[in-house]
Write a protein that holds these residues in place. Structure first.
Motif, PDB file in Angstrom:
ATOM      1  N   ASP A 179      30.396  35.554  39.490  1.00 58.28           N
ATOM      2  CA  ASP A 179      31.763  35.922  39.878  1.00 58.28           C
ATOM      3  C   ASP A 179      31.888  35.855  41.401  1.00 58.28           C
ATOM      4  N   TYR A 199      38.305  38.356  30.848  1.00 58.13           N
ATOM      5  CA  TYR A 199      39.301  37.284  30.788  1.00 58.13           C
ATOM      6  C   TYR A 199      38.768  36.130  31.624  1.00 58.13           C
ATOM      7  N   PRO A 200      39.267  34.922  31.392  1.00 54.24           N
ATOM      8  CA  PRO A 200      38.641  33.732  31.998  1.00 54.24           C
ATOM      9  C   PRO A 200      38.571  33.815  33.519  1.00 54.24           C
ATOM     10  N   GLY A 201      37.418  33.466  34.039  1.00 53.41           N
ATOM     11  CA  GLY A 201      37.257  33.352  35.485  1.00 53.41           C
ATOM     12  C   GLY A 201      36.702  34.577  36.173  1.00 53.41           C
ATOM     13  N   ARG A 202      36.577  35.706  35.452  1.00 50.91           N
ATOM     14  CA  ARG A 202      36.113  36.930  36.100  1.00 50.91           C
ATOM     15  C   ARG A 202      35.040  37.622  35.264  1.00 50.91           C
TER      16      ARG A 202
END
Ligand SMILES: [Fe+2]
Length: 196
Positions: A170, A136-139
């Protein structure tokens, strides 16, 4: 033909105990499957590091080890390991709780899909049958876990997958929390030993 996840798990659960199984160096790469099933602990091993709980934790998860029905289209994986003390002794009745994103990168915030907890057996072993979470976005790709030995404080942390392109970018990723992954005939088998 590769062994199935079930047979690898059965072999892991058949290892009699920490001491009887012997000790091998953490994260050692070995083609000896028997060695992969023994605890990754040295006498001076350090505590498993804590990480943020993140925004999607939900208390009161069910007692549940098999998440297969929660995500029938996900890539199957069994994850397993020991909960150990710093002297490498196994800890029985330790709480191990898992929650993670589904095959679309979403968390169940209404019910308890892909959320559950268990207690380690008499040899300090835990396992979950689940899926590889989608991004999922950002990770980068990850699991969330909480581990608590009886009477101890709660360790909140995350587990990661080796070889993921987003690991290096990340902000939370830590290589000390990488699962040791092997292929099986019907998915993957991931191994991590918590030291608490
Ligand atoms: Fe997450």
């Amino acid at each position: 033909m590769k062994p199935t996840r079930r047979s690898v798990l059965a072999a892991f659960l058949a290892v009699p105990s920490t001491k009887a199984a012997g000790i091998f160096e953490a994260n050692a790469v070995s083609t000896q499957s028997a060695l992969e099933l023994t605890p990754a602990c040295q006498d001076v091993d350090e505590l498993t590091i804590a990480q943020t709980e993140g925004p999607y934790y939900k208390p009161s998860s069910p007692l549940k080890q098999d998440f297969a029905a929660d995500a029938p289209h996900g890539i199957r994986i069994t994850i397993a390991g020991f909960v150990l003390a710093t002297d490498c002794k196994s800890i029985n009745r330790a709480l191990v709780e898992l929650w993670h994103a589904d095959e679309h990168g979403s968390y169940d915030r209404v019910g308890y899909r892909l959320r559950g907890h268990q207690f380690t057996d008499e040899s300090g072993r835990w396992w979950f049958s689940t899926i590889i979470p989608s991004l999922y976005p950002g990770r980068t790709r990850h699991y969330h876990v909480k581990v608590q030995k009886p009477g101890g404080s709660v360790l909140t942390t995350q587990l990661y997958f080796p070889g993921e392109p987003l690991n290096e970018r990340d902000q939370i990723f830590d290589e000390r929390l990488l699962l040791h992954i092997r292929d099986t005939g019907d998915g993957k088998f991931g191994r991590f030993d918590f030291i608490v």
